[in-house]
Structures are given as C-alpha cells and as structure tokens.
Design an enzyme around this catalytic site. Structure first.
Site, mmCIF file in Angstrom:
data_model
loop_
_atom_site.group_PDB
_atom_site.id
_atom_site.type_symbol
_atom_site.label_atom_id
_atom_site.label_comp_id
_atom_site.label_asym_id
_atom_site.label_seq_id
_atom_site.Cartn_x
_atom_site.Cartn_y
_atom_site.Cartn_z
ATOM 1 N N GLY A 138 -2.326 -10.716 7.385
ATOM 2 C CA GLY A 138 -1.990 -12.118 7.611
ATOM 3 C C GLY A 138 -1.581 -12.805 6.318
ATOM 4 O O GLY A 138 -1.971 -12.394 5.233
ATOM 5 N N ILE B 124 -10.158 -8.744 1.952
ATOM 6 C CA ILE B 124 -11.455 -8.142 1.614
ATOM 7 C C ILE B 124 -11.434 -7.554 0.202
ATOM 8 O O ILE B 124 -10.565 -6.736 -0.105
ATOM 9 C CB ILE B 124 -11.791 -7.019 2.617
ATOM 10 C CG1 ILE B 124 -11.844 -7.584 4.032
ATOM 11 C CG2 ILE B 124 -13.111 -6.361 2.260
ATOM 12 C CD1 ILE B 124 -12.027 -6.526 5.090
ATOM 13 N N LYS C 194 -4.902 3.305 2.939
ATOM 14 C CA LYS C 194 -5.957 2.479 2.329
ATOM 15 C C LYS C 194 -7.078 3.361 1.786
ATOM 16 O O LYS C 194 -7.649 3.080 0.733
ATOM 17 C CB LYS C 194 -6.471 1.470 3.350
ATOM 18 C CG LYS C 194 -5.429 0.388 3.635
ATOM 19 C CD LYS C 194 -5.714 -0.393 4.905
ATOM 20 C CE LYS C 194 -4.642 -1.454 5.127
ATOM 21 N NZ LYS C 194 -4.689 -2.009 6.490
ATOM 22 N N LYS D 88 0.822 -1.226 0.000
ATOM 23 C CA LYS D 88 0.000 0.000 0.000
ATOM 24 C C LYS D 88 0.849 1.268 0.000
ATOM 25 O O LYS D 88 0.469 2.258 -0.599
ATOM 26 C CB LYS D 88 -0.991 -0.001 1.159
ATOM 27 C CG LYS D 88 -0.411 0.222 2.535
ATOM 28 C CD LYS D 88 -1.427 -0.005 3.632
ATOM 29 C CE LYS D 88 -1.611 -1.474 3.929
ATOM 30 N NZ LYS D 88 -0.442 -2.168 4.539
ATOM 31 N N ASP E 117 -1.694 4.100 8.280
ATOM 32 C CA ASP E 117 -1.986 2.888 7.508
ATOM 33 C C ASP E 117 -3.421 2.932 6.970
ATOM 34 O O ASP E 117 -3.672 2.624 5.801
ATOM 35 C CB ASP E 117 -1.784 1.653 8.396
ATOM 36 C CG ASP E 117 -2.084 0.370 7.653
ATOM 37 O OD1 ASP E 117 -1.194 -0.131 6.946
ATOM 38 O OD2 ASP E 117 -3.227 -0.128 7.764
#
Lengths: 390, 390
Positions: free
Chosen positions: B283, B117, B186, B86, B182
């Site tokens: 993860g 997602i 996004k 990102k 962070d």
C-alpha cells in the site's frame, strides 16, 4: 567500550552473560549487594563503579532508591546510561534525560518497556516521519498468563495466580502487576517516547483483581476472551489520553492469540497504519537482549529516545476517541444506579443476583468515574472495554 | 538533505507526499515516464537525476530493468540509495551493497520486505547481539487476503481472487503472489540481513494455487485454518534452510489472527525468544512510511543493513530442523504412491475419490520432492505444513 553493570540479579546476570566473549566490550565492574561478592569482577561499593573508567553503565537493580541516586551520579560523572528499570524511568526519566542531554551522553531504556519487544526504539524512529495516533497493547506477561490460564484451562483467579507464582512469572507481592500499575508505567514510557509527555500515573487505572471465572464463562458465550490493555494516544484536540483496563476481545482477534506470558505492543501510525510487536515481555535473556540492542545503539552513536524536552501531562480521557462500550458484571441495585450515568445497551445474563450487561458507548472517564462511585458505595463490579473487530 | 525519487506511482507518490513540508529534506527531481510530466519537479530523463545535486536517491520504479542500471549508476555517481524494490534486491542486492560499501554510501531497503513492517531493520540490529535461529512469517498480503476470505467468508478461490483484484490487493497478473515467489523474495532479503546469505530462489517453493474450498472445510473440522508461510533459518550444521509453503495453523494460533491483507513477520532469537512484527505489507503510505524511516536512518548515519559480504547460498532443507507433519489432499492412487516415501499418520476424510490425510514428520526436501514427482505423473495435490501449537 568499557561497561559497568549495577546489579547481578535476573537481568544483570543475563547482561553479564551476553557481554562475554565479545571483543567490542569489556565489563569493568559489576555492583552486587553487600556480602554477595563471589568473583573478582564484582564490587560491593557503588563508589568503585563511579570512579572506574567505564564509559557506559547498565542499571539492572530495580526500584527507585538508590537506583536514581546511582544513575544520576553516573551521568554527572560522564558515563552514558542504559536501564531496564521502568519504575526509575517513570519516576525520574525526565531528570535523567536532561542530565544526559546536557552532557551529550546516551540514555536509553528499551528494556524497561516490553522486555525483548523493541516498541520504544521503533516508536522513536517512526515518529520522526509519521504521526503516532495511539500506542499500547498487552504489556504485562503476569496478568496475561493469569487471564489466558483462566480462559483456556478454566482455572480460578487464585489457581492461575498460584501457578504464575510457581513459574516465577508473578512476584511474591504481585500488586503492581494485578493492579495494572506495571502496565501503566509502560504506557508512561511509551507516551514519553511517542509524545514527549509523561502522563499522570493513577488516572483511569483498572487492573484484573476483580475478574472472576464467571466473567470468562459469559465472555466465551459471547465469543470473546479477556485481556488487560493499556493505551495512550492523541485526541483530535491535541490532548493526550491514557488508561489501563481489561478488555473483552473477539476470539478471532489478534489479542486473543496472545498466549501465556507473551506481550503484544501496537501503535497506529497515520501513514504506516496499525503496527504490532510481540515477544517475551520479561525474563533474564529476553530482557538482556533488549539491553544489548541498546548497547549496540550507543556504540552506533544514539544519544536518546526522546525527541525533545518531556513534559508532565494530565491525561484527558473524555475525548470522542475515548468512547467505548463496556461489559459489566454488577448486582441488580448497582446496575440501576449505573444506568443513571451510563446507558445499558443489553442484558446478557442474570444469575444469582449478578447481572452481566453491555453498555452504550461512553468515554473512559465517565465509565471509570461511575464505577469508582459505585465501589465507594460497596458494590462489587467487574468491567471491561468491548474491543471492536479490527 | 537533497533527495531525488525514481518513480511516481503508488509508492513514489506516497514518498513524495510524505517528504513535503519537512524542513530537513528537499526533493530535487522526480523521474516519471515519458509523457507523464505534469509538474515542474518532474523529469522524464534519468540523466537529469544522475546529474543533479541529490545526495540520496529513492527508487520506487519496480522491476529489475532499468532499475538496476539506474540505481547502480546513482551509487557510482556518489548518491546513497533507498529502494522498495524486492525483485531488484533479490537479483542484484549483493552488487548494489558492494558498490555502496566501496564508496561509503548508504544502501537501505526496509520497504522491500514487509511494507510498513520493520523486520529487516530490527533483524539488522538484533543480530549484532543475538543469534537468529530462524526468521519468516506471513509476508504476502494478497495471498493472506485470499486465504482469510476463503476461511471466514467461505468464498471459492476464484471469488476470493476476484475480490482481491477489485480491491487493488492483487495485480492483473497475480502469478508472483499466488506462486509464493513474492514471499520467497522477501525470505531472500531476510536471509541476506540475518545471515549474509542469499539463498537460491526456486527451491521448495509452494504457493496457494492448489488450495480449494474443500481444504478449508476439512481444516476447520480439525480446528485449523490455512496460511502461507515463508521461513529461513540455520540448521545445527550451520547450513541455511529456506522454503515457502502453505501451513495449517490452529485457530488459537497467532497466525490465525492475521486477517485480511495483514503481514506477520517473526524471528526466533537465541536470547530474545520469539519476536513478532505485524502490519500492512503493502500500500502507498505504509510502504512510503518504511522508506521514510530509512531516510531518517540515512540522516542518522546508517550505511547498510548487511553485516558483511553477502554470499549466494544453496538452501539445505533436509536437516532435522526441517522435519514437519503435513496435511495432504490427494487421490487414492496418489496416496498409495506417496506412502512409499512419506509415512501416513492418519486418514482424516475420504470424499469423492479425494483423501485428506496427515503425514508423519518428514523433512521439507523429502515432502516437496515427493509431491513434485506425484505431480509430474498427473496427480492433483494440495499439501500444507501442520503448525505445532506454540
């Protein structure tokens, strides 16, 4: 792309509206009922659509007959097909898919499961690279509206149903919603896309007709609310399970946060973990928005949502993956009979001849079979899966 | 399809694992750090990847340098690109997109926003047929884990952060998570895909560094919990707004049901209504599963996730759409200064020189500017948007 639309009701009109002023698309014909033609783009005879130059037909008529006749003729005439009709896909999706595949045409049906929620297309993409362990969720807005109203506003079942009708969430005959059949049809579509298996439809199907205000009272004391859940999945044996039943879920659970007529679909991917998709499961523009996404997917070249030939399958609901504890409301004599088949873990409350209890874990099949037998002997029973904390 | 992978850490190893035993793909080279080559498929020099016959490179190195150099060279050499990085996309996504577009190559970055997602790909498809009014949500698992632990287990901020580190959810230096940066990155990616605008990054950015156990105490009394929210959207003027800030949300709200390190992304479509997407935001295998979905999308012919040339834009957070009530914890003198700029609706509690209050509705810009000024004068403040019941 030239498009014709079958139907100009709630969904068909929404699709027509959304296709206006879009240079990529021309709507050629819209099929309406006899006597309902009020504009030049409307036709009353299906033959006019069949014979027109549309490359894509969007079916929003509902029902199986004549929708199946019309849609299969369109595919045979070389037109791609998008439908929002879950009854049609549950009954004839396999045949329609084969007709489309043989002719290299598109056949997409996102809007038939979950309204605006893109669960089918996301499952279709996810299964190419991941294993879908199970999929399902809250898939019927009418029943969720009723359950949420009973919970948060302490309405009776009849009051909540009346309000759902007044708001247009429930149809004049709400049987398909209340019985869980509407949810089951969506589970059938999910199973087609996730597993290439169309499960039998009336197996282990329990709706919300038997829920009562007293169940919410006791559920609240336990820290739970009540929702209607549908799910299908693969047992370790490789066999499919599928069912629809009410569920007690902890107030802190994400399902308890699904309010009004919202839907929440989930799947558990072996690699992705638990995935959730929430939104409006019905309504003119939410449903039309899902159809429009499919239109763009057809434009992008997508042909189908099924990976391979879909088989009709019998759900096997006695696997270890189907073990659940249940909340039960039943008369004392019924409880005694039940306890011969299903262990009772604890009695929660006894009240006016009714007992509220929590059972040991049993498989879905054992529980539904036991309740069927009790009901056949005249016992009045409400039962619901106890959802475990995630 | 022949694929090479840059990086063999948490995500890179997950991608490598998921690509094994798949007849559609061959992994040619995996770039590892100097001295870490332990298998024949690993290379320590980027030039070996640049010169190999891979058609697609998957970048999982993290950081901007040398990731930008390597990825831009791969695109110039005719290789398509997928990244989970990102920071790279927020810093150089526009240049990478132009490099890919000029060469008709694919550039996808689903895994860079929301882990498993599929928010970016669904926004990309939805915006073709719908207007995205706003998009955002809970997009950082580390901060959600900390907030959920403070709420449900009554931990202090330090205890919750310590546990997040022990579980591997928080990095040794958790600044980017705690500061909200962070989440902001996004939001920048979501804005690129939804609006073709990359907003400036440090504007109206408030993280969770200032939250304390006493804020949860008071929030609970009010029937709320605390979450970290990021959002971008279009004001009626057509200008973009974007921000990150803590949020008090009712316990009955779907955000309150987002537990542990789960993420929940949402968008509001003009036609679809409110859509939600939840899952694991980080993860190894969740993130790798998003990359694999992108690999299949490249195989299916998808070139990009942006509709057109993306512009750098300045967020305008003083529009009517940015009006919010706020929960504030502040000393009495600070409250007096604040009330000169922001109306105080009511005092919730006074305790040991700290006052907890709810403000009138003000725009995000007015609130952040007022708090900045108070902090510059030494006042200690926690503030959070009051989420309205959906």
């Amino acid at each position: 792309m030239i498009i014709s639309i079958l139907g100009h009701g709630v969904v068909g009109k929404g699709v027509w509206d959304m296709l206006q002023n879009r240079s990529e698309f021309t709507v050629r014909n819209v099929l309406v009922k006899k006597g309902e033609k009020t504009a030049s783009f409307m036709v009353e005879s299906f033959d006019e659509v069949l014979g027109d130059d549309s490359e894509l037909v969007i079916e929003c008529m509902g029902g199986v007959d004549p929708a199946f006749k019309f849609t299969s003729e369109c595919l045979k005439a070389g037109k791609s097909l998008i439908t929002s009709n879950k009854a049609l896909v549950a009954a004839h999706g396999i045949e329609l898919m084969e007709l489309a595949r043989e002719r290299n045409l598109s056949f997409l049906f996102s809007a038939a499961c979950g309204g605006a929620i893109p669960i089918l297309q996301n499952l279709h993409l996810a299964r190419q690279s991941d294993s879908i362990l199970w999929a399902g969720g809250i898939l019927n807005g009418t029943t969720n509206y009723i359950l949420d109203s009973m919970d948060r506003r302490n309405l009776s079942f009849e009051e909540a149903l009346g309000q759902a009708k007044a708001l247009g969430y429930a149809e004049a005959d709400p049987t398909a919603d209340l019985s869980g059949m509407d949810t089951m049809r969506k589970i059938m579509l999910i199973s087609m896309v996730a597993y290439d298996v169309l499960p039998n439809s009336d197996y282990n199907l329990e709706g919300i007709q038997n829920v009562s205000a007293c169940d919410f009272e006791v559920a609240k004391e336990l820290g739970y609310t009540i929702r209607l859940l549908g799910r299908c999945g693969l047992a370790a044996s490789g066999r499919l399970y599928s069912y629809v039943q009410p569920m007690l879920c902890p107030l802190s659970d994400i399902f308890a946060g699904v309010r009004l007529n919202t839907n929440l679909a989930q799947y558990q991917g072996q690699n992705s973990g638990l995935m959730g998709f929430s939104g409006q499961g019905a309504g003119r523009y939410p449903t039309a928005s899902a159809i429009l996404r499919d239109v763009w997917s057809v434009l992008g070249g997508q042909k189908q949502m099924l990976e391979k030939k879909c088989l009709v399958g019998f759900a096997c609901n006695d696997a270890a993956e189907c073990a659940r504890s249940y909340f039960v409301r039943i008369d004392d004599e019924g409880l005694e009979k039940l306890s011969g088949k299903v262990g009772v873990q604890r009695i929660v409350r006894k009240d006016n001849g009714k007992t509220f209890a929590i059972t040991d874990k049993v498989t879905i099949k054992v529980m539904h079979d036991a309740i069927s037998e009790l009901r056949s002997k005249g016992h009045v029973v409400f039962f619901a899966e106890m959802k475990e904390e995630a």
